[in-house]
Design a protein around this motif. Structure first.
Motif, mmCIF file in Angstrom:
data_model
loop_
_atom_site.group_PDB
_atom_site.id
_atom_site.type_symbol
_atom_site.label_atom_id
_atom_site.label_comp_id
_atom_site.label_asym_id
_atom_site.label_seq_id
_atom_site.Cartn_x
_atom_site.Cartn_y
_atom_site.Cartn_z
ATOM 1 N N PHE A 20 1.023 -1.144 -0.037
ATOM 2 C CA PHE A 20 -0.012 -0.004 -0.041
ATOM 3 C C PHE A 20 0.797 1.264 0.023
ATOM 4 C CE2 PHE A 20 -3.401 -2.674 1.350
ATOM 5 C CZ PHE A 20 -4.677 -2.210 0.710
ATOM 6 N N SER A 21 2.136 1.137 0.446
ATOM 7 C CA SER A 21 2.807 2.359 0.412
ATOM 8 C C SER A 21 3.389 2.730 -0.863
ATOM 9 C CB SER A 21 4.315 2.025 1.344
ATOM 10 O OG SER A 21 5.003 0.992 0.720
ATOM 11 N N GLY A 22 3.201 2.021 -1.719
ATOM 12 C CA GLY A 22 3.426 2.382 -3.206
ATOM 13 C C GLY A 22 2.255 2.804 -3.975
ATOM 14 N N TRP A 23 1.227 3.075 -3.555
ATOM 15 C CA TRP A 23 0.023 3.677 -3.887
ATOM 16 C C TRP A 23 0.284 4.717 -5.145
ATOM 17 C CZ3 TRP A 23 -4.404 1.059 -4.574
ATOM 18 C CH2 TRP A 23 -5.693 1.654 -5.060
ATOM 19 N N ALA A 24 0.752 5.720 -4.544
ATOM 20 C CA ALA A 24 1.110 6.802 -5.627
ATOM 21 C C ALA A 24 1.441 6.342 -7.084
ATOM 22 C CB ALA A 24 1.884 7.775 -5.084
ATOM 23 N N ASP A 25 2.544 5.448 -7.070
ATOM 24 C CA ASP A 25 3.218 4.847 -7.959
ATOM 25 C C ASP A 25 2.358 3.918 -8.902
ATOM 26 O OD1 ASP A 25 5.370 6.417 -7.623
ATOM 27 O OD2 ASP A 25 6.186 4.914 -6.344
ATOM 28 N N ILE A 26 1.305 3.098 -8.475
ATOM 29 C CA ILE A 26 0.827 2.058 -9.012
ATOM 30 C C ILE A 26 -0.770 2.190 -9.004
ATOM 31 C CG2 ILE A 26 2.349 0.394 -8.293
ATOM 32 C CD1 ILE A 26 -0.634 0.147 -6.341
ATOM 33 N N ARG A 27 -1.222 3.298 -8.482
ATOM 34 C CA ARG A 27 -2.827 3.323 -8.479
ATOM 35 C C ARG A 27 -3.389 3.415 -10.034
ATOM 36 N NH1 ARG A 27 -1.490 8.781 -7.155
ATOM 37 N NH2 ARG A 27 -2.019 10.133 -9.047
ATOM 38 N N ARG A 28 -2.828 4.146 -10.678
ATOM 39 C CA ARG A 28 -3.263 3.680 -12.169
ATOM 40 C C ARG A 28 -3.268 2.381 -12.886
ATOM 41 N NH1 ARG A 28 -0.746 8.698 -11.998
ATOM 42 N NH2 ARG A 28 -2.380 10.860 -12.367
ATOM 43 N N GLU A 29 -2.317 1.727 -12.183
ATOM 44 C CA GLU A 29 -2.247 0.007 -12.905
ATOM 45 C C GLU A 29 -3.387 -0.506 -12.161
ATOM 46 O OE1 GLU A 29 1.751 -1.340 -12.303
ATOM 47 O OE2 GLU A 29 2.416 0.698 -12.607
ATOM 48 N N ILE A 30 -4.042 -0.358 -11.394
ATOM 49 C CA ILE A 30 -5.111 -1.201 -10.768
ATOM 50 C C ILE A 30 -6.255 -0.849 -11.502
ATOM 51 C CG2 ILE A 30 -6.394 -1.544 -8.564
ATOM 52 C CD1 ILE A 30 -3.370 -1.918 -8.142
ATOM 53 N N PRO A 31 -6.957 -1.901 -11.885
ATOM 54 C CA PRO A 31 -8.130 -1.776 -12.812
ATOM 55 C C PRO A 31 -9.418 -1.279 -11.987
ATOM 56 C CG PRO A 31 -7.176 -4.033 -12.720
ATOM 57 C CD PRO A 31 -6.575 -3.216 -11.591
ATOM 58 N N ALA A 32 -10.088 -0.582 -12.770
ATOM 59 C CA ALA A 32 -11.269 0.084 -12.181
ATOM 60 C C ALA A 32 -12.477 -0.857 -12.430
ATOM 61 C CB ALA A 32 -11.761 1.437 -12.827
ATOM 62 N N GLU A 33 -12.021 -2.350 -12.692
ATOM 63 C CA GLU A 33 -13.035 -3.230 -12.875
ATOM 64 C C GLU A 33 -13.654 -4.010 -11.615
ATOM 65 O OE1 GLU A 33 -11.816 -5.480 -16.456
ATOM 66 O OE2 GLU A 33 -10.355 -4.062 -16.669
ATOM 67 N N ALA A 34 -14.492 -4.886 -11.760
ATOM 68 C CA ALA A 34 -14.785 -5.952 -10.799
ATOM 69 C C ALA A 34 -13.761 -6.744 -10.371
ATOM 70 C CB ALA A 34 -16.285 -6.392 -11.049
ATOM 71 N N GLY A 35 -13.878 -7.233 -9.105
ATOM 72 C CA GLY A 35 -12.839 -8.253 -8.855
ATOM 73 C C GLY A 35 -12.808 -8.694 -7.391
ATOM 74 N N VAL A 36 -11.888 -9.502 -7.022
ATOM 75 C CA VAL A 36 -11.752 -10.018 -5.518
ATOM 76 C C VAL A 36 -10.238 -9.616 -5.214
ATOM 77 C CG1 VAL A 36 -11.134 -12.353 -6.170
ATOM 78 C CG2 VAL A 36 -12.093 -11.950 -3.928
ATOM 79 N N TYR A 37 -10.011 -9.493 -4.178
ATOM 80 C CA TYR A 37 -8.876 -8.980 -3.471
ATOM 81 C C TYR A 37 -8.538 -9.414 -2.131
ATOM 82 C CZ TYR A 37 -11.309 -5.237 -0.842
ATOM 83 O OH TYR A 37 -12.082 -4.978 -0.035
ATOM 84 N N THR A 38 -7.116 -9.731 -1.706
ATOM 85 C CA THR A 38 -6.829 -10.114 -0.462
ATOM 86 C C THR A 38 -5.816 -9.247 0.237
ATOM 87 O OG1 THR A 38 -4.946 -11.454 -1.280
ATOM 88 C CG2 THR A 38 -7.066 -12.458 -0.797
#
Length: 161
Positions: A20-38
């Motif tokens: 989560f500490s790298g959120w600023a760098d990776i947020r755009r790579e996270i899809p805006a689609e449905a899914g499941v996460y852990t």
């Protein structure tokens, strides 16, 4: 759990964990689609969730951002993290500051999430995400049940066990 769901759970288990500490760098790579996460703390499995399954949460990016931000009034996960991990570690001084409104506990919660937790995710249909979440909460995958949101065993189930 169907064979298809089992394959999806295996695929989720194999995903890399992202800090989560790298959120600023990776947020755009996270899809805006449905899914499941852990969500994880080291090797400890803390939480399973879904995104994009209703009007409130539009997709993985938005849902994971809520967790990243640590706002307890907006996010059950943040309440669980605060209650289980942050509150027991508060010093008397921090409690006094919070009581006077000089320490924002949401910021303390966000710092904990950002410094100590990781997540992984899998894009899938909302229906598959909900089925997987239910199965994972029941421990029907290799990592056991999540510490913070395991399925509750009903009294009826306990009586027949």
């Amino acid at each position: 759990m169907t064979i298809s769901d089992s394959r999806l759970c295996s695929k989720l288990a194999g995903q890399s964990r992202i800090r989560f500490s790298g959120w600023a760098d990776i947020r755009r790579e996270i899809p805006a689609e449905a899914g499941v996460y852990t969500i994880w703390r080291g090797r400890s499995f803390l939480y399973v969730g879904v995104a994009g399954t209703g009007k409130k949460h539009r997709g993985l990016r938005e849902r994971l951002k809520q967790h990243h931000d640590g706002k307890r009034g907006m996010d059950k996960f943040s309440i669980y993290v605060f209650d289980r991990f942050v509150l027991p570690e508060l010093t008397k001084q921090q409690i006094r500051l919070a009581a006077r409104g000089e320490l924002a506990l949401d910021e303390v919660t966000a710092s904990f999430v950002q410094e100590k937790l990781t997540f992984s995710y899998l894009v899938c249909s909302a229906v598959a995400a909900l089925r997987m979440e239910t199965a994972i909460k029941q421990g029907k995958w290799d990592f056991g049940i999540p510490l913070l949101n395991a399925a509750k065993i009903s009294e009826e189930t306990e009586a027949t066990a």
